[in-house]
Write a protein that holds these residues in place. Structure first.
Motif, short mmCIF file in Angstrom:
data_model
loop_
_atom_site.label_atom_id
_atom_site.label_comp_id
_atom_site.label_asym_id
_atom_site.label_seq_id
_atom_site.Cartn_x
_atom_site.Cartn_y
_atom_site.Cartn_z
N PRO A 108 0.82 -1.22 0.00
CA PRO A 108 0.00 0.00 0.00
C PRO A 108 0.85 1.27 0.00
CG PRO A 108 -0.86 -1.59 1.58
CD PRO A 108 0.47 -2.12 1.12
N TYR A 109 0.36 2.29 -0.67
CA TYR A 109 1.04 3.59 -0.75
C TYR A 109 -0.01 4.69 -0.73
CZ TYR A 109 -0.30 2.75 -5.60
OH TYR A 109 -1.02 2.47 -6.74
N THR A 110 0.41 5.92 -0.39
CA THR A 110 -0.52 7.04 -0.35
C THR A 110 -0.01 8.27 -1.10
OG1 THR A 110 0.39 7.61 1.82
CG2 THR A 110 -1.71 6.43 1.78
N ASP A 111 1.29 8.44 -1.20
CA ASP A 111 1.85 9.62 -1.87
C ASP A 111 2.76 9.20 -3.02
OD1 ASP A 111 0.58 11.29 -0.15
OD2 ASP A 111 2.34 11.80 1.04
N VAL A 112 2.86 10.08 -4.01
CA VAL A 112 3.82 9.93 -5.10
C VAL A 112 4.53 11.26 -5.26
CG1 VAL A 112 4.16 9.46 -7.55
CG2 VAL A 112 2.38 8.24 -6.30
N GLU A 113 5.85 11.24 -5.18
CA GLU A 113 6.65 12.45 -5.35
C GLU A 113 7.29 12.44 -6.74
OE1 GLU A 113 9.44 12.81 -2.19
OE2 GLU A 113 7.90 13.14 -0.65
N LEU A 114 6.96 13.44 -7.55
CA LEU A 114 7.49 13.55 -8.91
C LEU A 114 8.78 14.37 -8.88
CD1 LEU A 114 4.21 14.29 -10.89
CD2 LEU A 114 5.29 12.08 -10.42
N ASN A 115 9.79 13.86 -9.53
CA ASN A 115 11.06 14.59 -9.68
C ASN A 115 11.05 15.27 -11.05
OD1 ASN A 115 13.65 15.55 -9.71
ND2 ASN A 115 14.62 13.54 -9.97
N LEU A 116 10.75 16.56 -11.06
CA LEU A 116 10.64 17.34 -12.29
C LEU A 116 11.75 18.37 -12.35
CD1 LEU A 116 6.77 17.96 -12.22
CD2 LEU A 116 8.02 16.06 -13.28
N ASP A 117 12.54 18.32 -13.40
CA ASP A 117 13.66 19.24 -13.56
C ASP A 117 13.18 20.52 -14.26
OD1 ASP A 117 16.15 20.36 -13.64
OD2 ASP A 117 16.86 19.18 -15.35
N VAL A 118 12.40 21.33 -13.51
CA VAL A 118 11.81 22.51 -14.11
C VAL A 118 11.48 23.52 -13.01
CG1 VAL A 118 9.52 21.46 -14.03
CG2 VAL A 118 9.92 23.36 -15.57
N LYS A 119 11.59 24.80 -13.34
CA LYS A 119 11.27 25.87 -12.42
C LYS A 119 10.10 26.68 -12.98
CE LYS A 119 14.81 25.14 -9.62
NZ LYS A 119 14.62 24.68 -8.22
N ASP A 120 9.42 27.39 -12.08
CA ASP A 120 8.34 28.31 -12.46
C ASP A 120 7.29 27.62 -13.34
OD1 ASP A 120 9.40 30.53 -11.06
OD2 ASP A 120 10.81 30.88 -12.68
N PHE A 121 6.55 26.71 -12.74
CA PHE A 121 5.49 26.05 -13.50
C PHE A 121 4.26 25.87 -12.60
CE2 PHE A 121 7.32 22.45 -11.33
CZ PHE A 121 6.25 21.62 -11.08
N LEU A 122 3.13 25.67 -13.22
CA LEU A 122 1.87 25.42 -12.54
C LEU A 122 1.08 24.46 -13.41
CD1 LEU A 122 -0.01 26.15 -10.15
CD2 LEU A 122 -0.89 28.03 -11.56
N SER A 123 0.79 23.25 -12.88
CA SER A 123 0.15 22.22 -13.69
C SER A 123 -0.84 21.42 -12.86
CB SER A 123 1.20 21.25 -14.26
OG SER A 123 2.09 21.90 -15.14
N THR A 124 -1.76 20.78 -13.55
CA THR A 124 -2.62 19.78 -12.93
C THR A 124 -2.02 18.41 -13.22
OG1 THR A 124 -4.05 19.58 -14.86
CG2 THR A 124 -4.69 21.17 -13.16
N ALA A 125 -2.19 17.51 -12.27
CA ALA A 125 -1.73 16.12 -12.44
C ALA A 125 -2.94 15.23 -12.25
CB ALA A 125 -0.65 15.80 -11.41
N LYS A 126 -3.41 14.65 -13.34
CA LYS A 126 -4.55 13.74 -13.30
C LYS A 126 -4.02 12.32 -13.19
CE LYS A 126 -8.59 12.27 -15.99
NZ LYS A 126 -9.32 12.43 -17.27
N VAL A 127 -4.52 11.58 -12.18
CA VAL A 127 -4.01 10.23 -11.90
C VAL A 127 -5.15 9.23 -12.04
CG1 VAL A 127 -2.79 8.77 -10.26
CG2 VAL A 127 -2.37 11.24 -10.27
N THR A 128 -4.90 8.19 -12.84
CA THR A 128 -5.87 7.11 -13.02
C THR A 128 -5.18 5.77 -12.88
OG1 THR A 128 -5.55 7.12 -15.43
CG2 THR A 128 -7.33 8.49 -14.56
N ALA A 129 -5.99 4.74 -12.65
CA ALA A 129 -5.50 3.36 -12.63
C ALA A 129 -6.53 2.52 -13.35
CB ALA A 129 -5.29 2.88 -11.20
N GLY A 130 -6.27 2.22 -14.62
CA GLY A 130 -7.28 1.57 -15.43
C GLY A 130 -8.46 2.51 -15.60
N SER A 131 -9.66 2.07 -15.23
CA SER A 131 -10.85 2.92 -15.32
C SER A 131 -11.10 3.71 -14.04
CB SER A 131 -12.08 2.05 -15.63
OG SER A 131 -12.27 1.08 -14.60
N ALA A 132 -10.28 3.49 -13.00
CA ALA A 132 -10.48 4.18 -11.72
C ALA A 132 -9.85 5.57 -11.75
CB ALA A 132 -9.88 3.35 -10.59
N GLN A 133 -10.63 6.59 -11.36
CA GLN A 133 -10.13 7.96 -11.28
C GLN A 133 -9.62 8.19 -9.85
OE1 GLN A 133 -10.19 10.06 -13.98
NE2 GLN A 133 -11.08 8.40 -15.21
#
Length: 414
Positions: free
Chosen positions: A106-131
């Protein structure tokens, strides 16, 4: 040789400690044992500062009888972050999409390593048909508001996640993510198994020195510290990101100082119809367990050109330590400590202790001097503390004289 071995055995059989050998005591009370296997009480800073190093002199007694125990340290089931393999990384319109191969627990968090500064984004996460949710990730360091690229999920066990990062269009025209800027992802310990902490020292009076907020906190010897936590005044709701430096200095001569740095932040705002919210008010900092003298911990907050934060308190915390014993054997044992020369006990109960057993909470009263304490072990002569030494010396002398006599007899002419 047999006599000498017998003497060593006598020495090893040193008498068990008596309740009068300990300087301090704490009354423990079990609330309601019921069908519990274990009774457990949380250890505080006073135990660490007055007990022997590594808590080796802790002893439990009930009705004059020694009670076996085990000690535990709060930690998640997976103490270290784990990597999540990035698969099928590609550009889809103005979004960046990829899959994550998740660990098999089991897990609860995911930390993304993004090599970028000054950004604003949405992150949509799915698993198969599950939102699984849509999250706002950002880097607003140029606006002194910090950075957050963590996806806070409900506890899940899906082996594969699909993530789509879509830029949020704002008046500031922030950076749009590129495929090459997605470097990796890590899985922190699950929030369902978060580490628990116990406060060991606290300060509520910070000082302003120029552009810095500085506070010095006294730390008793041998008390471990593993986190520094800030609390702000409840009526403060501003956004901020501040650099913090923590330095510990032992009082003993020639001791080295130890330092760590980190960032505390709070961001809560709406941009282009998207909620941005993140708060980090604690910094990991490990010090103290090996200090054989008191220390001072200096906490410095860099304010720069901004107004100082309304800090209500700064706390030094250690991971929660618990002392557990068989619930059915003693409902109200007494914990004794303060016998520096005592070796650690060896209990079968501790070797076979199961952390996941049924537990009931026990309370620990305030520390008090042991009323029957007598200065024995540290003050009494060695031969009085261990009378077996006299026997060992006598055996050694007799054995040596016997050996000399035997050699002399062998040299006599026949």
């Amino acid at each position: 040789m047999k006599w000498f071995v017998a003497g060593l055995a006598l020495l090893a059989a040193a008498p068990s400690p008596q309740q009068s050998d300990f300087r301090y005591q704490r009354q423990l009370t079990v609330r309601s044992a019921g069908a519990s296997d274990q009774a457990c009480a949380v250890l505080d800073a006073d135990v660490f500062s007055h007990a022997a190093p590594a808590l080796r002199d802790l002893r439990l007694y009930a009705s004059g009888r020694e009670v076996p125990y085990a000690t535990t340290v709060s930690e998640p089931a997976t103490p270290d972050p784990e990597p999540a393999r990035v698969l099928n990384l590609a550009k889809q319109g103005n979004a960046v999409a990829f899959d994550l191969a998740m660990p098999g627990h089991p897990y609860t968090d995911v930390e993304l390593n993004l090599d970028v500064k000054d950004f604003l984004s949405t992150a949509k996460v799915t698993a198969g048909s599950a939102q699984l949710g849509s999250f706002t990730i950002f880097d607003l360091t140029s606006q002194k508001l910090g950075r957050s690229t963590t996806l806070h999920l409900q506890e899940s066990t899906f082996p594969l996640l699909h993530v789509e990062l879509t830029p949020i269009q704002t008046a500031g025209n922030l950076h749009e993510l590129a495929v090459a800027e997605v470097k990796s992802a890590t899985i922190p310990p699950s929030r369902e198994a978060q580490t628990l902490y116990t406060s060991v020292a606290r300060s509520t009076s910070v000082l302003q020195k120029g552009r810095q907020t500085v506070e010095t906190i006294a730390l008793p010897m041998q008390v471990p510290v593993e986190r520094v936590r800030f609390a702000l005044q409840p009526d403060f709701h501003g956004n901020f990101a501040r650099r913090v430096t923590v330095t510990a200095r032992a009082a003993e001569q020639g001791s080295r100082s130890e330092s760590a740095s980190g960032e505390i932040l709070r961001v809560k705002m709406t941009r282009a119809g998207h909620e941005i919210e993140d708060e980090q008010l604690a910094i990991p900092f490990t010090i103290g367990a090996n200090l054989q003298s008191p220390a001072t911990v200096e906490v410095t907050v860099e304010n720069g050109d901004d107004q100082p934060l309304p800090i209500a308190s700064i706390e030094l915390e250690m991971r929660q330590r618990r002392l557990c014993w068989p619930a059915g054997t003693a409902a109200s044992p007494v914990l004794f400590y303060g016998y520096k020369g005592l070796p650690a006990p060896v209990y079968d109960y501790a070797r076979l202790f199961a952390v996941g057993g049924r537990q009931t909470e026990a309370t620990m009263r305030a520390e008090e001097p042991n009323p029957v304490y007598r200065e024995t072990q540290e003050k009494r002569p060695l031969t009085e503390r261990y009378p077996q030494l006299l026997w060992l010396a006598l055996i050694g002398v007799v054995g040596t004289l016997g050996l000399v006599a035997l050699r002399s007899a062998m040299k006599l002419p026949k």
